[in-house]
Design an enzyme around this catalytic site. Structure first.
Site, PDB file in Angstrom:
ATOM      1  N   ASP A 123      12.897 -13.675   6.875  1.00  0.00           N
ATOM      2  CA  ASP A 123      12.624 -12.326   7.368  1.00  0.00           C
ATOM      3  C   ASP A 123      12.735 -12.368   8.895  1.00  0.00           C
ATOM      4  O   ASP A 123      12.030 -13.137   9.548  1.00  0.00           O
ATOM      5  CB  ASP A 123      11.186 -11.953   6.945  1.00  0.00           C
ATOM      6  CG  ASP A 123      10.944 -10.462   6.902  1.00  0.00           C
ATOM      7  OD1 ASP A 123      11.556  -9.743   7.699  1.00  0.00           O
ATOM      8  OD2 ASP A 123      10.113 -10.037   6.080  1.00  0.00           O
ATOM      9  N   HIS A 127       5.417  -5.462   0.309  1.00  0.00           N
ATOM     10  CA  HIS A 127       4.127  -5.751   0.949  1.00  0.00           C
ATOM     11  C   HIS A 127       3.583  -4.584   1.768  1.00  0.00           C
ATOM     12  O   HIS A 127       2.503  -4.693   2.343  1.00  0.00           O
ATOM     13  CB  HIS A 127       4.279  -6.988   1.830  1.00  0.00           C
ATOM     14  CG  HIS A 127       5.232  -6.755   2.967  1.00  0.00           C
ATOM     15  ND1 HIS A 127       6.604  -6.734   2.803  1.00  0.00           N
ATOM     16  CD2 HIS A 127       5.013  -6.477   4.271  1.00  0.00           C
ATOM     17  CE1 HIS A 127       7.169  -6.470   3.956  1.00  0.00           C
ATOM     18  NE2 HIS A 127       6.235  -6.310   4.867  1.00  0.00           N
ATOM     19  N   ASP A 128       4.337  -3.483   1.857  1.00  0.00           N
ATOM     20  CA  ASP A 128       3.883  -2.302   2.600  1.00  0.00           C
ATOM     21  C   ASP A 128       3.496  -1.151   1.675  1.00  0.00           C
ATOM     22  O   ASP A 128       3.087  -0.090   2.153  1.00  0.00           O
ATOM     23  CB  ASP A 128       4.998  -1.778   3.518  1.00  0.00           C
ATOM     24  CG  ASP A 128       5.359  -2.743   4.636  1.00  0.00           C
ATOM     25  OD1 ASP A 128       4.474  -3.502   5.082  1.00  0.00           O
ATOM     26  OD2 ASP A 128       6.540  -2.739   5.059  1.00  0.00           O
ATOM     27  N   ASP A 168      14.035  -6.874   9.501  1.00  0.00           N
ATOM     28  CA  ASP A 168      12.941  -5.901   9.587  1.00  0.00           C
ATOM     29  C   ASP A 168      13.364  -4.676  10.407  1.00  0.00           C
ATOM     30  O   ASP A 168      13.969  -4.826  11.485  1.00  0.00           O
ATOM     31  CB  ASP A 168      11.753  -6.596  10.272  1.00  0.00           C
ATOM     32  CG  ASP A 168      10.467  -5.803  10.210  1.00  0.00           C
ATOM     33  OD1 ASP A 168       9.986  -5.549   9.094  1.00  0.00           O
ATOM     34  OD2 ASP A 168       9.938  -5.446  11.285  1.00  0.00           O
ATOM     35  N   GLU A 196      16.185  -3.552   6.373  1.00  0.00           N
ATOM     36  CA  GLU A 196      15.150  -2.572   6.074  1.00  0.00           C
ATOM     37  C   GLU A 196      15.406  -1.356   6.941  1.00  0.00           C
ATOM     38  O   GLU A 196      15.373  -1.437   8.168  1.00  0.00           O
ATOM     39  CB  GLU A 196      13.752  -3.133   6.373  1.00  0.00           C
ATOM     40  CG  GLU A 196      12.670  -2.174   5.903  1.00  0.00           C
ATOM     41  CD  GLU A 196      11.326  -2.375   6.584  1.00  0.00           C
ATOM     42  OE1 GLU A 196      10.315  -2.011   5.994  1.00  0.00           O
ATOM     43  OE2 GLU A 196      11.296  -2.890   7.727  1.00  0.00           O
TER      44      GLU A 196
HETATM   45  O1  TEU Z   1       7.825  -2.092   7.996  1.00  0.00           O
HETATM   46  C1  TEU Z   1       8.396  -0.964   8.513  1.00  0.00           C
HETATM   47  C2  TEU Z   1       7.721   0.313   8.279  1.00  0.00           C
HETATM   48  O2  TEU Z   1       7.894   1.255   9.020  1.00  0.00           O
HETATM   49  C3  TEU Z   1       6.855   0.546   7.132  1.00  0.00           C
HETATM   50  O3  TEU Z   1       7.034  -0.020   5.956  1.00  0.00           O
HETATM   51  C4  TEU Z   1       5.466   0.747   7.531  1.00  0.00           C
HETATM   52  O4  TEU Z   1       4.630  -0.258   7.066  1.00  0.00           O
HETATM   53  C5  TEU Z   1       5.064   2.057   6.943  1.00  0.00           C
HETATM   54  O5  TEU Z   1       6.030   3.006   7.243  1.00  0.00           O
HETATM   55  C6  TEU Z   1       3.820   2.542   7.524  1.00  0.00           C
HETATM   56  O6  TEU Z   1       3.463   3.701   6.862  1.00  0.00           O
HETATM   57  C7  TEU Z   1       8.199  -3.336   8.506  1.00  0.00           C
HETATM   58  C8  TEU Z   1       7.435  -4.417   7.791  1.00  0.00           C
HETATM   59  O7  TEU Z   1       7.800  -4.436   6.449  1.00  0.00           O
HETATM   60  C9  TEU Z   1       5.971  -4.184   8.019  1.00  0.00           C
HETATM   61  O8  TEU Z   1       5.168  -5.077   7.301  1.00  0.00           O
HETATM   62  C10 TEU Z   1       5.721  -4.316   9.494  1.00  0.00           C
HETATM   63  O9  TEU Z   1       4.386  -3.997   9.782  1.00  0.00           O
HETATM   64  C11 TEU Z   1       6.627  -3.397  10.317  1.00  0.00           C
HETATM   65  O10 TEU Z   1       7.979  -3.440   9.890  1.00  0.00           O
HETATM   66  C12 TEU Z   1       6.623  -3.831  11.763  1.00  0.00           C
HETATM   67  O11 TEU Z   1       7.280  -5.054  11.904  1.00  0.00           O
END
Ligand code: TEU
Length: 542
Positions: free
Chosen positions: A96, A321-322, A195, A247
């Protein structure tokens, strides 16, 4: 390794996967320990969330050193051992890469703070004596600019204030990043997940947003395709068999077609999230709303068709994970086996590469936390304060966070129902979820095993050309409770019938089932004219 169009990826959230040294945090040795389990499941690639040196404010998405491993997770020797042992089992490791921002503890930022011009230009720093340079809102809440100590300068952080956005306009910064990618390829990894990669191209002029939180200025920004083509050429392009996924935050179909074009000039595939915002009231995540089933189907279908027509390739998924756990969100914890397997069938048989998130293969549910002290996620904690400041009652805030928090996905893996859940001998970094009964051991011993059902879905991806590349078409799109689609390749046809409701539903008469055989179902005895609650049934004709 299999072609990415015939592969299944498994996401490991390292902090919560398997602890081997008793510190309550998962580690690289833990992944090694569970490789046979993953091989038994049948996945082709493991995407491992960041384990680089980090203060772990955002659990590793705040990288302080891109080339070294945080001692919490292990050593470089552990990673090398993992790559080798995974490879022995036919599993490729995907890393990642977090290049939209670095931690403010990164030496680049520290040197910028100390006034070194070279490194100041690695970040986005603007002067303004009247306050933040723009009104943009951080994805984690609050203004997206933080003041540098002394003076009137501010740095941009689209995420947490310890995650400073990198300045991709700077060719030296870009070269640093390509060198980091080359460094990890050298170690033998087979792929990368990038990411929020579609946020790296910022606008030329920084101005206030009047229609949104500022995202239209930097989402799929002006130079994004140039940058991705450059990452490809200078970063990983010489390694044609690497699998890459971007992503894409708040992206568009047209851009995703270009990001994942078949000529391979940018990435193998893209994650988009529109289908996971169907329970956001007026687009606002921090609200409670039953999900909109029609919208879910429309979004999935239009992306399936649009990406096929444009030659793009989707990563398909419901969990990561989000995200809150899909079984709690779109299924029913009371119809646990049926709804977990139905949801899995829905996305696994789409056109695209399926991504399984750890624990969904035995139906892990939301955490069901009831106290703010149980949460760790920075986004949840920020919004707790924001909603409080808006005057919302504590109980209402907790209800929203319980439904929406990213910690729902992050509670440690439940390998069994022992006090440490088979995850740790120590005390876990994040409170365990409230449903220990949903654990790998119990599931695999059950006659209704979700894990065994996932194995069959993965076999279909590996073996069935219709599932791999066939065209997608939704049938009876307006149906109130059923999602029905077909996949077609030459004469061969697969029909996927999914009941998203708690009641049995009759199978619509206007479907052409002539000569079709059931090849998969989550029911012991499927009935001819109807679908049981949360039933999934797959029919085939060659
Ligand atoms: O996530 C990006 C992101 O914008 C979302 O999934 C976010 O968690 C959500 O929109 C909030 O409501 C990526 C990663 O997957 C995440 O874990 C990180 O926190 C983020 O980028 C920052 O690196």
């Amino acid at each position: 390794m299999r072609d990415f169009r015939e592969s299944v990826v498994y996401e490991v959230y390292i902090r919560s996967f398997q602890d081997t040294d008793g510190d309550g945090t998962g580690d690289l040795q833990g992944i090694i320990q569970r490789l046979d389990y993953l091989k038994e499941l049948g996945v082709d690639y493991l995407w491992i969330t960041p384990f680089y040196v980090s203060p772990l404010v955002d659990n590793g998405y705040d990288v302080a050193d891109y080339r070294n491993i945080d001692a919490t997770f292990g050593t470089m020797a552990d990673l090398e051992e993992l790559i080798k042992k995974a490879e022995d089992r036919g599993i490729g490791i995907m890393l990642d890469m977090v290049f939209n921002h670095s931690s403010t503890e990164h030496k680049w930022f520290q040197k910028a703070l100390a006034g070194e011009e070279k490194y100041r230009d690695y970040y986005i720093i603007k002067e303004n004596s009247e306050g933040p340079p723009t009104n943009w809102v951080s994805k984690f809440g609050g203004n997206a600019w933080e003041k540098l100590p002394g003076g009137d300068e501010w740095y941009l952080h689209l995420f947490h204030k310890t995650q400073a956005d990198l300045n991709w306009e700077n060719p030296e910064l870009r070269q640093e990043i390509y060198d980091i990618i080359a460094y990890w390829i050298e170690k033998g990894v087979r792929g990368f997940r990038f990411d929020v990669i579609n946020l790296i191209s910022k606008p030329e002029v920084y101005e206030d947003a009047t229609t949104d939180d500022g995202r239209h200025f930097y989402t799929d920004g002006p130079k994004i395709h140039d940058y991705l083509q450059e990452i490809n050429q200078k970063g990983f392009g010489n390694h044609r068999d690497l699998i890459t996924v971007g992503e894409m935050s708040s992206t568009s179909l047209d851009n995703c077609i270009r990001y994942s074009n078949p000529a391979g000039t940018e990435l193998s595939m893209t994650f988009s999230f529109h289908h996971l915002k169907v329970d956001y009231k007026d687009g606002n995540k921090w609200t409670l709303m039953p999900y909109d089933f029609q919208k879910l189907k429309e979004l999935i279908s239009s992306w399936q068709v649009g990406m096929t027509e444009g030659g793009g390739w989707n990563a398909v998924f419901l969990n990561n994970h989000d995200q809150p756990r899909a079984v709690s969100r779109f299924g029913s914890e009371d119809h646990h086996y049926a709804s977990a397997t139905m949801l899995a069938t829905m996305y696994h048989l789409l056109r695209g590469t399926p991504y399984i998130y750890q624990g969904e293969e035995f139906g892990m549910t939301n955490a069901h936390f009831d106290d703010i002290s149980q949460y760790n996620d920075v986004e949840s904690l920020n919004y707790y304060e924001i909603l409080k400041a808006e005057g919302m009652a504590e109980a209402d805030i907790l209800k929203i966070i319980a439904a929406k928090s990213r910690d729902n996905a992050r509670t440690p893996m439940q390998w069994d129902d022992s006090p440490g859940r088979g995850f740790t001998q120590g005390s876990p970094w994040l409170t365990f979820g409230k449903k220990p009964e949903h654990n790998a051991r119990a599931d695999m011993a059950s006659s209704q095993s979700i894990f065994r059902y996932y194995q069959r879905l993965i076999d279909l991806r590996h073996e069935d050309a219709v599932i791999q590349t066939g065209d997608f078409k939704e049938l009876l799109p307006g149906h109130e409770t059923l999602f029905i689609y077909q996949r077609e390749l030459a004469q061969a046809r697969r029909l996927i019938l999914l009941n998203f409701s708690r009641e049995s539903q009759s199978i619509p008469r206007d479907l052409d089932l002539e000569g079709m055989q059931v090849i998969l179902t989550n029911q012991a005895e499927p009935s001819e004219g109807s679908l049981a609650p949360f039933e999934a049934r797959v029919l085939a004709k060659d």
